[in-house]
Enzyme design. Structure first.
Site, PDB file in Angstrom:
ATOM      1  N   ALA A  45       0.813  -1.177   0.155  1.00 27.32           N
ATOM      2  CA  ALA A  45      -0.086   0.331  -0.445  1.00 27.32           C
ATOM      3  C   ALA A  45       0.871   0.887   0.189  1.00 27.32           C
ATOM      4  O   ALA A  45       2.246   1.961  -0.682  1.00 27.32           O
ATOM      5  CB  ALA A  45      -0.977   0.383   1.135  1.00 27.32           C
ATOM      6  N   SER A  46       0.484   2.252   1.041  1.00 28.16           N
ATOM      7  CA  SER A  46       1.577   3.946   0.934  1.00 28.16           C
ATOM      8  C   SER A  46       2.941   3.399   1.290  1.00 28.16           C
ATOM      9  O   SER A  46       3.483   4.149   1.470  1.00 28.16           O
ATOM     10  CB  SER A  46       0.711   3.988   1.017  1.00 28.16           C
ATOM     11  OG  SER A  46      -1.106   5.019   0.481  1.00 28.16           O
ATOM     12  N   VAL A  47       3.233   2.919   2.641  1.00 24.79           N
ATOM     13  CA  VAL A  47       4.768   2.075   2.608  1.00 24.79           C
ATOM     14  C   VAL A  47       4.881   2.482   1.264  1.00 24.79           C
ATOM     15  O   VAL A  47       6.078   2.859   1.352  1.00 24.79           O
ATOM     16  CB  VAL A  47       4.866   0.673   3.020  1.00 24.79           C
ATOM     17  CG1 VAL A  47       6.308   0.455   3.335  1.00 24.79           C
ATOM     18  CG2 VAL A  47       4.124   1.043   4.279  1.00 24.79           C
TER      19      VAL A  47
END
Length: 222
Positions: A45-47
């Site tokens: 995801a946004s990592v």
């Protein structure tokens, strides 16, 4: 086993560059009864944005890109806004660029998994204005990081997924991790996402298959 009839998680603890422990419980694929482990690939995801920023930083290090470059130098399709948007603004979420995932939903597309990078970029390039004067405020934006990945792609001369994999996971010894490029991950030991339905669970792999704001597949061991 009962523990494999439900989704779970993998976790690790690290200190001073050394692994203290890696542990996992539950299943990454309930139907197949595949247990999670340290080598299971998860959607990050946004990592992923940390890696997108690092991919851009590698090009800045090589003096092929500058933090203060006007992004229209690389993305002429983007409208000319009241203040030029810079690479730095994209990295810091201060550009006012609209969120690509929200634009996808507003376009009537039920899930980001049902579209591709070209469609997401087309929606961003169609925006006649920004949410605020670029550089004057902060708003988290998946769209800004999708544009940053597209700049990396055009400056490096290769698909973002290929350049980012070459620049980051491989030198770091991250053997299984990779970036998606408009294709669902294939192979073995990949964790599905699940939602509870009744007394069981249903697969919900509703993430985008393109990289930039997301797109990294990564393991705890990596």
């Amino acid at each position: 086993p009962k523990s494999l009839a439900a989704p779970g998680c993998a976790a690790g603890a690290f200190r001073g560059g050394k692994t203290l422990f890696v542990t996992a419980a539950g299943s990454g694929d309930i139907e197949k009864g595949k247990p999670l482990d340290g080598d299971t690939l998860f959607y990050a995801a946004s990592v992923s944005k940390q890696f997108t920023a690092l991919a851009a930083a590698k090009l800045i290090e090589q003096k092929k890109l500058s933090l203060d470059d006007d992004v229209r130098k690389y993305l002429p399709e983007l409208p000319e806004y009241e203040v030029p948007v810079t690479v730095r603004m994209l990295m810091l979420h201060t550009a006012g660029i609209r969120d690509s995932l929200e634009l996808i939903r507003l376009a009537g597309i039920d899930s980001a998994a049902d579209t591709d990078k070209a469609t997401a970029l087309k929606l961003l390039f169609a925006q006649k204005s920004t949410n605020f004067t670029p550089g004057t405020a902060y708003t988290y934006s998946n769209g800004g990081y999708l544009l940053l990945a597209e700049i990396v792609e055009r400056v490096s001369g290769m698909p973002f997924a290929d350049y980012a994999k070459k620049a980051i996971p491989r030198p770091l010894g991250m053997k299984r991790s990779f970036f998606m490029n408009d294709a669902k991950p294939s192979g073995t030991n990949i964790a599905h996402g699940y939602v509870p339905v009744g007394e069981g669970f249903e697969i919900r792999d509703t993430y985008p298959t393109f990289s930039g704001s997301g797109g990294l597949m990564v393991t705890i061991n990596d």
